[in-house]
Design a protein around this motif. Structure first.
Motif, PDB file in Angstrom:
ATOM      1  N   TYR A  50      33.885  46.638  31.238  1.00 43.62           N
ATOM      2  CA  TYR A  50      33.771  45.473  31.399  1.00 43.62           C
ATOM      3  C   TYR A  50      34.582  44.614  30.194  1.00 43.62           C
ATOM      4  N   THR A  62      27.806  52.273  32.185  1.00 43.01           N
ATOM      5  CA  THR A  62      27.620  53.216  33.185  1.00 43.01           C
ATOM      6  C   THR A  62      26.262  53.218  33.635  1.00 43.01           C
ATOM      7  N   LYS A  77      41.034  50.699  41.064  1.00 46.03           N
ATOM      8  CA  LYS A  77      40.719  49.176  41.530  1.00 46.03           C
ATOM      9  C   LYS A  77      41.370  48.277  40.450  1.00 46.03           C
ATOM     10  N   GLU A 107      27.120  50.908  41.348  1.00 53.30           N
ATOM     11  CA  GLU A 107      28.155  50.374  41.602  1.00 53.30           C
ATOM     12  C   GLU A 107      28.738  49.459  40.742  1.00 53.30           C
ATOM     13  N   ASP A 108      27.869  49.006  39.576  1.00 54.30           N
ATOM     14  CA  ASP A 108      28.448  48.127  38.459  1.00 54.30           C
ATOM     15  C   ASP A 108      28.936  48.925  37.731  1.00 54.30           C
ATOM     16  N   THR A 109      28.901  50.162  37.689  1.00 56.00           N
ATOM     17  CA  THR A 109      29.782  50.958  36.705  1.00 56.00           C
ATOM     18  C   THR A 109      31.111  50.563  36.593  1.00 56.00           C
ATOM     19  N   ALA A 110      31.579  50.477  35.197  1.00 57.36           N
ATOM     20  CA  ALA A 110      33.081  49.897  35.052  1.00 57.36           C
ATOM     21  C   ALA A 110      33.310  49.509  33.739  1.00 57.36           C
ATOM     22  N   GLN A 149      32.300  49.952  28.167  1.00 61.22           N
ATOM     23  CA  GLN A 149      31.986  50.810  29.242  1.00 61.22           C
ATOM     24  C   GLN A 149      30.578  50.725  29.565  1.00 61.22           C
ATOM     25  N   ARG A 172      41.336  44.606  38.518  1.00 62.79           N
ATOM     26  CA  ARG A 172      40.152  43.914  37.522  1.00 62.79           C
ATOM     27  C   ARG A 172      39.743  42.908  38.339  1.00 62.79           C
ATOM     28  N   ARG A 176      35.418  43.076  35.276  1.00 60.08           N
ATOM     29  CA  ARG A 176      35.287  44.594  35.200  1.00 60.08           C
ATOM     30  C   ARG A 176      36.400  45.367  36.083  1.00 60.08           C
ATOM     31  N   GLN A 177      36.611  46.683  35.629  1.00 57.27           N
ATOM     32  CA  GLN A 177      37.648  47.385  36.240  1.00 57.27           C
ATOM     33  C   GLN A 177      37.080  48.865  36.466  1.00 57.27           C
ATOM     34  N   THR A 178      37.338  49.464  37.404  1.00 58.88           N
ATOM     35  CA  THR A 178      37.024  50.905  37.473  1.00 58.88           C
ATOM     36  C   THR A 178      38.512  51.441  37.966  1.00 58.88           C
TER      37      THR A 178
END
Length: 122
Positions: free
Chosen positions: A93, A119, A43, A88-91, A117, A45, A38-40
């Protein structure tokens, strides 16, 4: 040569669940390992979960006890069951597959899905 198609992302409330799917298709002899990253924005991956051909799993500390990676070999599909989701899992994937291309070769190649995505609202 190999295509990974991801699905299952969406918007959920904290504490909810989602199941991500990643189906592999194309030309390859076997799947050595599959994983979810996952990547935001801003940040790197990061690895979320991985699954090797012998069944060994690895999870990021932040998702242990909440996420489960599993596969359906007949469908060449790997899943990520995400429970008790947190904001915090929002990213985005991404599915990753490491495959052995042909029966003649031991070389392994990595392929990536398009990303899906996730969210999680608070």
């Amino acid at each position: 040569q190999v295509q990974l198609v991801e699905s299952g992302g969406g918007l959920v409330q904290a504490g909810g669940s989602l199941r991500l799917s990643c189906a592999a298709s194309g030309s390859f002899f076997s799947i050595n390992a599959m994983g979810w990253y996952r990547q935001t924005p801003g940040k790197q991956r990061e690895l979320v979960a991985s699954l090797t051909s012998n069944g060994s799993t690895n999870y990021a500390d932040s998702v242990k006890g909440r996420f489960t990676i599993f596969r359906d070999n007949a469908k060449n599909t790997v899943y990520l069951q995400m429970d008790n989701l947190k904001p915090e899992d929002t990213a985005v994937y991404y599915c990753n597959g490491r495959v052995r291309a042909t029966i003649e070769s031991r070389l392994l190649y990595n392929y990536w899905g398009q990303g899906t995505q996730v969210t999680v609202s608070s």
